[in-house]
Scaffold this active site. Structure first.
Site, PDB file in Angstrom:
ATOM      1  N   LYS A  54       0.843  -1.208   0.000  1.00 12.09           N
ATOM      2  CA  LYS A  54       0.000   0.000   0.000  1.00 12.09           C
ATOM      3  C   LYS A  54       0.876   1.256   0.000  1.00 12.09           C
ATOM      4  O   LYS A  54       0.595   2.226  -0.707  1.00 12.09           O
ATOM      5  CB  LYS A  54      -0.929  -0.020   1.226  1.00 12.09           C
ATOM      6  CG  LYS A  54      -2.040  -1.061   1.101  1.00 12.09           C
ATOM      7  CD  LYS A  54      -2.863  -1.243   2.382  1.00 12.09           C
ATOM      8  CE  LYS A  54      -3.857  -2.394   2.173  1.00 12.09           C
ATOM      9  NZ  LYS A  54      -4.797  -2.580   3.285  1.00 12.09           N
ATOM     10  N   GLN A  98      -5.109  -2.414   9.401  1.00 16.35           N
ATOM     11  CA  GLN A  98      -4.946  -3.670   8.667  1.00 16.35           C
ATOM     12  C   GLN A  98      -5.607  -4.817   9.434  1.00 16.35           C
ATOM     13  O   GLN A  98      -5.353  -5.001  10.628  1.00 16.35           O
ATOM     14  CB  GLN A  98      -3.452  -3.955   8.434  1.00 16.35           C
ATOM     15  CG  GLN A  98      -3.184  -5.116   7.505  1.00 16.35           C
ATOM     16  CD  GLN A  98      -3.741  -4.894   6.096  1.00 16.35           C
ATOM     17  OE1 GLN A  98      -3.754  -3.780   5.580  1.00 16.35           O
ATOM     18  NE2 GLN A  98      -4.224  -5.949   5.471  1.00 16.35           N
ATOM     19  N   ASP A 121     -11.053   2.743   4.207  1.00 11.71           N
ATOM     20  CA  ASP A 121     -11.451   1.370   3.874  1.00 11.71           C
ATOM     21  C   ASP A 121     -12.962   1.209   3.746  1.00 11.71           C
ATOM     22  O   ASP A 121     -13.431   0.131   3.350  1.00 11.71           O
ATOM     23  CB  ASP A 121     -10.997   0.447   5.018  1.00 11.71           C
ATOM     24  CG  ASP A 121      -9.844  -0.462   4.617  1.00 11.71           C
ATOM     25  OD1 ASP A 121      -9.601  -0.620   3.414  1.00 11.71           O
ATOM     26  OD2 ASP A 121      -9.208  -1.009   5.527  1.00 11.71           O
TER      27      ASP A 121
HETATM   28  N1  LIG Z   1      -8.126  -3.065   6.516  1.00  9.18           N
HETATM   29  C1  LIG Z   1      -8.171  -4.027   5.593  1.00  9.18           C
HETATM   30  N2  LIG Z   1      -7.689  -5.242   5.876  1.00  9.18           N
HETATM   31  C2  LIG Z   1      -7.738  -6.213   4.920  1.00  9.18           C
HETATM   32  C3  LIG Z   1      -8.256  -5.934   3.635  1.00  9.18           C
HETATM   33  C4  LIG Z   1      -8.759  -4.645   3.380  1.00  9.18           C
HETATM   34  O1  LIG Z   1      -9.275  -4.333   2.277  1.00  9.18           O
HETATM   35  N3  LIG Z   1      -8.695  -3.713   4.378  1.00  9.18           N
HETATM   36  N4  LIG Z   1      -8.192  -6.897   2.631  1.00  9.18           N
HETATM   37  C5  LIG Z   1      -7.348  -8.052   2.818  1.00  9.18           C
HETATM   38  C6  LIG Z   1      -5.887  -7.846   2.567  1.00  9.18           C
HETATM   39  N5  LIG Z   1      -5.541  -6.888   1.522  1.00  9.18           N
HETATM   40  C7  LIG Z   1      -5.568  -5.579   1.794  1.00  9.18           C
HETATM   41  O2  LIG Z   1      -5.493  -5.135   2.896  1.00  9.18           O
HETATM   42  C8  LIG Z   1      -4.998  -7.321   0.289  1.00  9.18           C
HETATM   43  C9  LIG Z   1      -4.965  -8.653  -0.059  1.00  9.18           C
HETATM   44  C10 LIG Z   1      -4.337  -9.068  -1.259  1.00  9.18           C
HETATM   45  C11 LIG Z   1      -3.764  -8.143  -2.086  1.00  9.18           C
HETATM   46  C12 LIG Z   1      -3.024  -8.562  -3.310  1.00  9.18           C
HETATM   47  O3  LIG Z   1      -2.569  -7.723  -4.051  1.00  9.18           O
HETATM   48  N6  LIG Z   1      -2.878  -9.848  -3.529  1.00  9.18           N
HETATM   49  C13 LIG Z   1      -2.061 -10.386  -4.612  1.00  9.18           C
HETATM   50  C14 LIG Z   1      -1.538 -11.739  -4.185  1.00  9.18           C
HETATM   51  C15 LIG Z   1      -0.902 -11.735  -2.858  1.00  9.18           C
HETATM   52  C16 LIG Z   1       0.571 -11.480  -2.883  1.00  9.18           C
HETATM   53  O4  LIG Z   1       1.160 -11.318  -3.942  1.00  9.18           O
HETATM   54  O5  LIG Z   1       1.115 -11.448  -1.772  1.00  9.18           O
HETATM   55  C17 LIG Z   1      -2.889 -10.614  -5.854  1.00  9.18           C
HETATM   56  O6  LIG Z   1      -4.073 -11.010  -5.700  1.00  9.18           O
HETATM   57  O7  LIG Z   1      -2.362 -10.417  -6.928  1.00  9.18           O
HETATM   58  C18 LIG Z   1      -3.813  -6.816  -1.753  1.00  9.18           C
HETATM   59  C19 LIG Z   1      -4.423  -6.416  -0.586  1.00  9.18           C
HETATM   60  C20 LIG Z   1      -7.469  -8.520   4.275  1.00  9.18           C
HETATM   61  N7  LIG Z   1      -7.261  -7.446   5.176  1.00  9.18           N
END
Ligand SMILES: Nc1nc2c(c(=O)[nH]1)N[C@@H](CN(C=O)c1ccc(C(=O)N[C@@H](CCC(=O)O)C(=O)O)cc1)CN2
Length: 286
Positions: A54, A98, A121
Protein backbone atom coordinates in the site's frame (compact mmCIF):
# COMPACT_ATOMS: atom_id res chain seq x y z
CA UNK A 1 -12.96 -22.87 -23.63
CA UNK A 2 -10.06 -21.00 -22.08
CA UNK A 3 -11.16 -18.12 -19.93
CA UNK A 4 -10.36 -14.55 -20.95
CA UNK A 5 -8.21 -12.77 -18.37
CA UNK A 6 -9.73 -10.11 -16.13
CA UNK A 7 -6.34 -8.49 -15.67
CA UNK A 8 -6.37 -6.68 -12.33
CA UNK A 9 -2.68 -5.88 -12.46
CA UNK A 10 -2.87 -3.94 -15.73
CA UNK A 11 -6.21 -2.34 -14.84
CA UNK A 12 -4.87 -1.18 -11.46
CA UNK A 13 -1.77 0.28 -13.14
CA UNK A 14 -4.04 2.35 -15.41
CA UNK A 15 -6.08 3.54 -12.43
CA UNK A 16 -2.90 4.57 -10.59
CA UNK A 17 -1.90 6.68 -13.60
CA UNK A 18 -5.31 8.41 -13.53
CA UNK A 19 -5.05 8.96 -9.78
CA UNK A 20 -1.51 10.39 -10.01
CA UNK A 21 -2.89 13.27 -12.11
CA UNK A 22 -5.64 13.96 -9.57
CA UNK A 23 -3.13 13.80 -6.70
CA UNK A 24 -0.95 16.41 -8.46
CA UNK A 25 -3.96 18.74 -8.83
CA UNK A 26 -5.20 18.40 -5.26
CA UNK A 27 -1.66 18.78 -3.92
CA UNK A 28 -1.28 22.05 -5.86
CA UNK A 29 -4.63 23.32 -4.56
CA UNK A 30 -4.12 22.42 -0.89
CA UNK A 31 -0.36 22.97 -0.71
CA UNK A 32 0.43 19.49 0.58
CA UNK A 33 -0.16 15.94 -0.69
CA UNK A 34 -2.93 13.69 0.56
CA UNK A 35 -1.68 11.31 3.26
CA UNK A 36 -2.57 7.65 3.85
CA UNK A 37 -2.07 6.22 7.32
CA UNK A 38 -1.83 2.51 8.11
CA UNK A 39 -2.12 0.83 11.47
CA UNK A 40 -0.50 -2.59 11.60
CA UNK A 41 -0.55 -4.69 14.75
CA UNK A 42 1.52 -7.87 15.08
CA UNK A 43 3.76 -9.99 12.88
CA UNK A 44 1.46 -11.59 10.32
CA UNK A 45 3.64 -11.82 7.18
CA UNK A 46 0.67 -11.38 4.82
CA UNK A 47 -0.48 -8.21 6.60
CA UNK A 48 3.07 -6.81 6.55
CA UNK A 49 3.32 -7.50 2.82
CA UNK A 50 -0.05 -5.84 2.09
CA UNK A 51 0.81 -2.73 4.11
CA UNK A 52 4.21 -2.44 2.42
CA UNK A 53 2.47 -2.74 -0.94
CA UNK A 54 0.00 0.00 0.00
CA UNK A 55 2.82 2.42 0.83
CA UNK A 56 4.68 1.51 -2.37
CA UNK A 57 1.51 2.39 -4.32
CA UNK A 58 1.24 5.69 -2.41
CA UNK A 59 4.79 6.66 -3.38
CA UNK A 60 4.00 5.89 -7.02
CA UNK A 61 1.02 8.28 -7.19
CA UNK A 62 2.36 11.02 -4.88
CA UNK A 63 0.38 10.24 -1.71
CA UNK A 64 2.35 10.70 1.54
CA UNK A 65 2.70 7.69 3.85
CA UNK A 66 2.10 7.60 7.59
CA UNK A 67 2.99 4.19 8.95
CA UNK A 68 2.16 3.06 12.51
CA UNK A 69 3.21 -0.37 13.77
CA UNK A 70 2.46 -1.99 17.11
CA UNK A 71 3.65 -5.30 18.59
CA UNK A 72 1.44 -8.40 18.58
CA UNK A 73 0.76 -8.00 22.32
CA UNK A 74 -0.32 -4.35 22.06
CA UNK A 75 -3.24 -3.49 24.33
CA UNK A 76 -6.62 -2.17 23.18
CA UNK A 77 -5.68 1.16 24.75
CA UNK A 78 -2.40 1.38 22.82
CA UNK A 79 -4.19 0.73 19.52
CA UNK A 80 -6.89 3.25 20.34
CA UNK A 81 -4.26 5.88 21.18
CA UNK A 82 -2.84 5.48 17.66
CA UNK A 83 -6.37 5.83 16.26
CA UNK A 84 -6.87 9.05 18.24
CA UNK A 85 -3.53 10.36 16.98
CA UNK A 86 -4.43 9.71 13.32
CA UNK A 87 -7.91 11.19 13.79
CA UNK A 88 -6.24 14.40 14.96
CA UNK A 89 -3.36 14.49 12.43
CA UNK A 90 -4.07 17.08 9.68
CA UNK A 91 -1.48 15.42 7.40
CA UNK A 92 -3.52 12.19 7.46
CA UNK A 93 -6.31 12.39 4.88
CA UNK A 94 -7.44 8.83 5.49
CA UNK A 95 -6.19 5.67 7.12
CA UNK A 96 -6.79 1.98 7.49
CA UNK A 97 -6.42 -0.56 10.26
CA UNK A 98 -4.95 -3.67 8.67
CA UNK A 99 -7.17 -6.68 9.36
CA UNK A 100 -7.23 -9.17 10.93
CA UNK A 101 -6.14 -7.77 14.29
CA UNK A 102 -4.69 -10.15 16.89
CA UNK A 103 -7.50 -12.10 18.60
CA UNK A 104 -7.24 -10.39 21.98
CA UNK A 105 -8.18 -7.03 20.42
CA UNK A 106 -11.74 -5.82 19.81
CA UNK A 107 -11.63 -4.97 16.09
CA UNK A 108 -15.17 -3.53 16.06
CA UNK A 109 -14.32 -1.11 18.87
CA UNK A 110 -11.18 -0.04 16.98
CA UNK A 111 -13.11 0.55 13.74
CA UNK A 112 -15.80 2.46 15.61
CA UNK A 113 -13.22 4.79 17.17
CA UNK A 114 -12.04 5.96 13.75
CA UNK A 115 -13.21 9.28 12.37
CA UNK A 116 -15.64 8.11 9.64
CA UNK A 117 -14.41 10.98 7.42
CA UNK A 118 -10.91 9.46 7.55
CA UNK A 119 -12.02 5.86 6.99
CA UNK A 120 -10.14 4.95 3.79
CA UNK A 121 -11.45 1.37 3.87
CA UNK A 122 -15.17 2.13 4.11
CA UNK A 123 -15.42 -0.26 7.06
CA UNK A 124 -16.52 2.18 9.79
CA UNK A 125 -20.09 1.32 10.91
CA UNK A 126 -21.27 4.78 9.80
CA UNK A 127 -19.91 4.23 6.29
CA UNK A 128 -21.26 0.67 6.08
CA UNK A 129 -24.60 2.13 7.23
CA UNK A 130 -24.39 4.75 4.48
CA UNK A 131 -23.81 1.94 1.99
CA UNK A 132 -26.99 0.25 3.22
CA UNK A 133 -28.86 3.56 2.89
CA UNK A 134 -27.44 4.24 -0.56
CA UNK A 135 -25.83 7.49 0.65
CA UNK A 136 -22.40 8.50 -0.69
CA UNK A 137 -19.54 7.08 1.39
CA UNK A 138 -16.08 5.57 0.92
CA UNK A 139 -16.64 2.03 -0.34
CA UNK A 140 -14.85 -1.08 0.95
CA UNK A 141 -11.82 -1.57 -1.31
CA UNK A 142 -12.20 -5.17 -2.48
CA UNK A 143 -15.91 -4.94 -3.41
CA UNK A 144 -15.26 -1.61 -5.12
CA UNK A 145 -12.30 -3.17 -6.95
CA UNK A 146 -14.44 -6.07 -8.15
CA UNK A 147 -17.15 -3.77 -9.53
CA UNK A 148 -14.50 -1.59 -11.22
CA UNK A 149 -12.71 -4.60 -12.73
CA UNK A 150 -15.99 -5.95 -14.16
CA UNK A 151 -17.03 -2.50 -15.42
CA UNK A 152 -13.71 -1.81 -17.16
CA UNK A 153 -13.88 -5.24 -18.86
CA UNK A 154 -17.50 -4.64 -19.90
CA UNK A 155 -18.88 -7.62 -18.00
CA UNK A 156 -22.61 -6.83 -17.77
CA UNK A 157 -23.96 -6.51 -14.24
CA UNK A 158 -27.57 -5.46 -14.81
CA UNK A 159 -29.72 -8.55 -14.37
CA UNK A 160 -26.68 -10.77 -13.79
CA UNK A 161 -26.92 -13.55 -11.21
CA UNK A 162 -23.92 -13.25 -8.90
CA UNK A 163 -22.92 -15.95 -6.44
CA UNK A 164 -20.63 -14.73 -3.64
CA UNK A 165 -18.95 -17.34 -1.48
CA UNK A 166 -17.80 -15.96 1.88
CA UNK A 167 -19.45 -13.60 4.37
CA UNK A 168 -16.48 -11.67 5.75
CA UNK A 169 -16.66 -7.96 6.51
CA UNK A 170 -14.09 -6.88 3.87
CA UNK A 171 -15.66 -8.70 0.88
CA UNK A 172 -18.72 -10.95 1.19
CA UNK A 173 -21.09 -8.81 3.20
CA UNK A 174 -20.47 -5.44 1.54
CA UNK A 175 -20.30 -6.71 -2.04
CA UNK A 176 -23.93 -7.82 -1.92
CA UNK A 177 -24.88 -4.26 -0.99
CA UNK A 178 -22.81 -2.79 -3.83
CA UNK A 179 -23.99 -5.10 -6.57
CA UNK A 180 -27.68 -4.79 -5.70
CA UNK A 181 -27.66 -0.96 -5.90
CA UNK A 182 -29.88 0.34 -8.71
CA UNK A 183 -26.78 1.47 -10.61
CA UNK A 184 -25.47 -2.11 -10.77
CA UNK A 185 -28.79 -3.99 -10.60
CA UNK A 186 -27.38 -7.48 -10.14
CA UNK A 187 -29.05 -10.24 -8.13
CA UNK A 188 -26.77 -11.63 -5.43
CA UNK A 189 -26.78 -14.96 -3.61
CA UNK A 190 -24.48 -14.93 -0.57
CA UNK A 191 -23.14 -18.40 0.26
CA UNK A 192 -21.06 -19.41 3.28
CA UNK A 193 -19.95 -22.45 5.27
CA UNK A 194 -23.57 -23.11 6.33
CA UNK A 195 -24.91 -23.10 2.75
CA UNK A 196 -26.48 -26.36 1.59
CA UNK A 197 -25.93 -27.32 -2.04
CA UNK A 198 -23.13 -24.83 -2.75
CA UNK A 199 -22.48 -26.32 -6.20
CA UNK A 200 -26.11 -25.72 -7.20
CA UNK A 201 -25.91 -22.03 -6.27
CA UNK A 202 -22.59 -21.59 -8.08
CA UNK A 203 -23.91 -23.28 -11.23
CA UNK A 204 -26.85 -20.82 -11.38
CA UNK A 205 -24.48 -17.85 -11.49
CA UNK A 206 -23.28 -15.68 -14.38
CA UNK A 207 -20.62 -14.21 -12.06
CA UNK A 208 -18.89 -16.08 -9.22
CA UNK A 209 -16.94 -14.26 -6.50
CA UNK A 210 -15.02 -16.72 -4.34
CA UNK A 211 -13.88 -15.18 -1.05
CA UNK A 212 -14.05 -18.11 1.34
CA UNK A 213 -10.33 -18.66 1.96
CA UNK A 214 -10.78 -22.34 1.09
CA UNK A 215 -8.11 -23.50 -1.39
CA UNK A 216 -9.44 -24.89 -4.70
CA UNK A 217 -13.04 -24.82 -3.43
CA UNK A 218 -14.63 -23.92 -6.78
CA UNK A 219 -13.99 -26.55 -9.45
CA UNK A 220 -14.90 -26.62 -13.14
CA UNK A 221 -17.84 -29.01 -12.65
CA UNK A 222 -19.53 -26.42 -10.38
CA UNK A 223 -19.51 -23.63 -12.97
CA UNK A 224 -21.97 -22.51 -15.63
CA UNK A 225 -19.96 -22.54 -18.91
CA UNK A 226 -18.94 -18.99 -19.79
CA UNK A 227 -19.37 -17.59 -16.28
CA UNK A 228 -17.11 -14.75 -15.09
CA UNK A 229 -15.13 -16.07 -12.14
CA UNK A 230 -13.22 -13.91 -9.63
CA UNK A 231 -10.78 -15.45 -7.18
CA UNK A 232 -10.55 -13.43 -3.97
CA UNK A 233 -9.39 -16.22 -1.65
CA UNK A 234 -5.76 -16.26 -0.54
CA UNK A 235 -4.35 -19.12 1.51
CA UNK A 236 -0.63 -19.20 2.32
CA UNK A 237 0.68 -22.77 2.04
CA UNK A 238 4.15 -24.35 2.03
CA UNK A 239 3.84 -24.36 -1.76
CA UNK A 240 2.98 -20.66 -2.00
CA UNK A 241 -0.32 -18.78 -2.29
CA UNK A 242 -3.42 -20.74 -3.27
CA UNK A 243 -6.76 -19.24 -4.34
CA UNK A 244 -10.33 -20.48 -3.88
CA UNK A 245 -10.72 -21.24 -7.60
CA UNK A 246 -9.32 -24.57 -8.75
CA UNK A 247 -6.98 -24.16 -11.76
CA UNK A 248 -9.25 -26.41 -13.88
CA UNK A 249 -12.01 -23.77 -13.68
CA UNK A 250 -10.28 -21.81 -16.47
CA UNK A 251 -11.42 -24.54 -18.91
CA UNK A 252 -15.09 -23.67 -18.29
CA UNK A 253 -15.14 -20.01 -17.22
CA UNK A 254 -15.63 -17.29 -19.83
CA UNK A 255 -13.65 -14.70 -17.84
CA UNK A 256 -11.28 -15.23 -14.96
CA UNK A 257 -9.77 -12.85 -12.41
CA UNK A 258 -6.98 -15.05 -11.08
CA UNK A 259 -5.13 -14.93 -7.79
CA UNK A 260 -2.55 -13.45 -8.03
CA UNK A 261 -3.10 -10.66 -10.53
CA UNK A 262 -6.87 -10.20 -10.41
CA UNK A 263 -8.80 -8.65 -7.55
CA UNK A 264 -5.81 -8.06 -5.18
CA UNK A 265 -4.21 -5.25 -7.21
CA UNK A 266 -7.66 -3.68 -7.66
CA UNK A 267 -8.15 -3.68 -3.85
CA UNK A 268 -4.98 -1.66 -3.52
CA UNK A 269 -5.92 0.74 -6.31
CA UNK A 270 -9.34 1.40 -4.75
CA UNK A 271 -7.68 2.29 -1.44
CA UNK A 272 -5.76 5.01 -3.27
CA UNK A 273 -9.00 6.13 -4.97
CA UNK A 274 -10.73 6.46 -1.58
CA UNK A 275 -7.86 8.62 -0.27
CA UNK A 276 -7.81 10.83 -3.36
CA UNK A 277 -11.59 11.31 -3.20
CA UNK A 278 -11.36 12.25 0.50
CA UNK A 279 -8.61 14.78 -0.32
CA UNK A 280 -10.72 16.28 -3.14
CA UNK A 281 -13.74 16.54 -0.81
CA UNK A 282 -11.60 18.28 1.82
CA UNK A 283 -10.15 20.67 -0.80
CA UNK A 284 -13.59 21.81 -1.97
CA UNK A 285 -14.82 22.16 1.63
CA UNK A 286 -12.06 24.72 2.39
N1 LIG B 1 -8.13 -3.06 6.52
C1 LIG B 1 -8.17 -4.03 5.59
N2 LIG B 1 -7.69 -5.24 5.88
C2 LIG B 1 -7.74 -6.21 4.92
C3 LIG B 1 -8.26 -5.93 3.64
C4 LIG B 1 -8.76 -4.64 3.38
O1 LIG B 1 -9.27 -4.33 2.28
N3 LIG B 1 -8.69 -3.71 4.38
N4 LIG B 1 -8.19 -6.90 2.63
C5 LIG B 1 -7.35 -8.05 2.82
C6 LIG B 1 -5.89 -7.85 2.57
N5 LIG B 1 -5.54 -6.89 1.52
C7 LIG B 1 -5.57 -5.58 1.79
O2 LIG B 1 -5.49 -5.14 2.90
C8 LIG B 1 -5.00 -7.32 0.29
C9 LIG B 1 -4.97 -8.65 -0.06
C10 LIG B 1 -4.34 -9.07 -1.26
C11 LIG B 1 -3.76 -8.14 -2.09
C12 LIG B 1 -3.02 -8.56 -3.31
O3 LIG B 1 -2.57 -7.72 -4.05
N6 LIG B 1 -2.88 -9.85 -3.53
C13 LIG B 1 -2.06 -10.39 -4.61
C14 LIG B 1 -1.54 -11.74 -4.18
C15 LIG B 1 -0.90 -11.73 -2.86
C16 LIG B 1 0.57 -11.48 -2.88
O4 LIG B 1 1.16 -11.32 -3.94
O5 LIG B 1 1.11 -11.45 -1.77
C17 LIG B 1 -2.89 -10.61 -5.85
O6 LIG B 1 -4.07 -11.01 -5.70
O7 LIG B 1 -2.36 -10.42 -6.93
C18 LIG B 1 -3.81 -6.82 -1.75
C19 LIG B 1 -4.42 -6.42 -0.59
C20 LIG B 1 -7.47 -8.52 4.28
N7 LIG B 1 -7.26 -7.45 5.18
Amino acid sequence: MTAQLLDGKATAAGIRRELAERVAKVTATVGRPPGLGTVLVGDDPGSHAYVTGKHRDCAQVGIASIRRELPADASQQQVEEVIDELNADPACTGYIVQLPLPRHLDANAVLERMDPAKDADGLHPVNLGRLVLGVEAPLPCTPRGIVELLRRHEVPLAGARVCVIGRGITVGRPIGLLLTRRSENATVTLCHTGTKGLAWHVREADIVVAAAGSPGLITKDMLRPGAAVLDVGITRTDHGLVGDIHPDAAQVAGRLAPMPGGVGPMTRAMLLANVVEAAERNATAV
